[in-house]
Design an enzyme around this catalytic site. Structure first.
Site, short mmCIF file in Angstrom:
data_model
loop_
_atom_site.label_atom_id
_atom_site.label_comp_id
_atom_site.label_asym_id
_atom_site.label_seq_id
_atom_site.Cartn_x
_atom_site.Cartn_y
_atom_site.Cartn_z
N TYR A 142 -0.81 141.68 -4.84
CA TYR A 142 -0.02 142.75 -4.25
C TYR A 142 1.32 142.19 -3.82
CZ TYR A 142 1.48 146.37 -0.98
OH TYR A 142 2.21 147.34 -0.33
N ASP A 237 4.97 134.42 -3.78
CA ASP A 237 4.98 135.45 -2.74
C ASP A 237 4.10 134.96 -1.59
OD1 ASP A 237 4.77 137.60 -1.09
OD2 ASP A 237 4.33 139.07 -2.67
N LYS A 265 5.61 139.85 7.00
CA LYS A 265 4.53 139.86 7.97
C LYS A 265 4.78 138.90 9.15
CE LYS A 265 1.30 142.20 5.14
NZ LYS A 265 1.52 142.09 3.70
C1 LIG Z 1 2.20 142.94 2.64
C2 LIG Z 1 2.67 142.21 1.44
C3 LIG Z 1 3.88 142.55 0.79
C4 LIG Z 1 4.74 143.72 1.24
O1 LIG Z 1 5.24 143.51 2.51
P1 LIG Z 1 5.69 144.78 3.39
O2 LIG Z 1 6.37 144.17 4.60
O3 LIG Z 1 4.44 145.54 3.72
O4 LIG Z 1 6.64 145.57 2.57
C5 LIG Z 1 4.28 141.77 -0.28
N1 LIG Z 1 3.55 140.73 -0.71
C6 LIG Z 1 2.39 140.37 -0.12
C7 LIG Z 1 1.64 139.19 -0.62
C8 LIG Z 1 1.90 141.12 0.97
O5 LIG Z 1 0.73 140.78 1.53
#
Ligand SMILES: *Cc1c(COP(=O)(O)O)cnc(C)c1O
Length: 279
Positions: A142, A237, A265
């Site tokens: 994600y 990421d 986060k």
């Molecule tokens: C939560 C998340 C995102 C998106 O971040 P938001 O601040 O919710 O837009 C992107 N990559 C990973 C791995 C995530 O867990």
């Protein structure tokens, strides 16, 4: 009818599904979302005053617990000075120096408002830097809700991804390839066919949105080798894993050095902050 049920009935009239993120809806588990009025430490308190032990912690940011006193004090101090100045200010500089001084592959970074924006921006930087347009992502990872990241693998073919949402433009699926996790031979095949068109490969080194699936170091090192060989960039990421599995995130545990890295986060401690960095 409980207070949460009454609030949810009202919410359904003004927000799709009654919530502002699909993860807050209870569709996949049944029942009515519980409305929380606050939190302290490891506990949430619902609108009827019941306490819950919080195993979610806002999906990662609240590593110090809800209402941490030191954080409250810092936030109150910042509020006293004014907010959203719309100008250069010294505060983000301090944090940028703190991070770049401790993570060698983040020589420069830019702050944004969310993990989604960090990913969108990192993808754009990769396309700009390479002059290429295709992005490789991995099944089950994600990366927020940018169009090109809302795709998953179709029937085995990296070339034919399937949208996870209505409303995605055709460009998103034309320019995104999806490969399976944990499979070096599939990786070799994708790079053999598309390596020269790839601007970047993006991966959650510790996929946390699909069950917790720490990726084998060897798999990640193969990905790093293939991206380098084909002139594509490696984007880790680390929106969830950054500053959590270690200050430098998952990269040093896997023995890979990313070209670009995204944070979200925890970097904002519960406030809307993201960042992307690069060598
Ligand atoms: C939560 C998340 C995102 C998106 O971040 P938001 O601040 O919710 O837009 C992107 N990559 C990973 C791995 C995530 O867990």
């Amino acid at each position: 009818m409980s207070v949460s049920e009454a609030l949810f009935a009202r919410a359904l009239k003004v927000a799709p599904g009654g919530v502002h993120s699909p993860v807050r809806a209870f569709r996949s588990v049944g029942g009515t979302p519980v409305f929380m009025s606050g939190g302290r430490g490891a506990r949430l308190i619902d609108v009827e005053g019941r306490e819950y032990l919080d195993f979610c912690m806002a999906f990662g940011p609240m590593i110090l617990g809800h209402g941490d006193p030191a954080v409250r004090e810092a936030v109150a101090g910042a509020m006293g000075r004014g907010w959203s100045l719309g100008t250069a200010e010294p505060y983000s500089l301090e944090l940028a120096e703190y991070i770049t001084g401790r993570i060698p592959w983040v020589q420069m970074l830019r702050f944004v408002n969310s993990g989604t924006e960090a990913v969108m921006s990192a993808l754009r930087v990769a396309r700009g830097a390479t002059g290429r347009s295709k992005i490789l992502k991995f099944e089950g990872c994600y990366h927020g809700h940018a169009d090109s990241m809302l795709l998953r693998a179709g029937s085995g073919l990296a070339e034919a991804p399937v949208p996870d949402s209505a409303g995605l433009g055709a460009m998103a699926s034309r320019e995104t390839l999806v490969a399976p996790l944990d499979d070096e031979s599939a990786l070799e095949a994708v790079f053999a066919r598309h390596g020269s068109e790839l601007a970047a490969a993006i991966i959650e080194p510790l996929p946390a949105n699909y069950g917790l699936l720490p990726q084998r170091g060897e798999f990640l090192r193969t990905l790093a080798r293939l991206t380098a060989q084909h002139g594509a960039l490696l984007i880790l990421d680390e929106v969830i894993s950054g500053f959590r599995v270690g200050f430098q995130g998952y990269a040093p545990l896997a023995g890979v050095t990313p070209d670009l890295v995204t944070y979200g986060k925890i970097i904002g401690g519960g406030f809307p902050v993201g960042a992307y960095g690069a060598s």
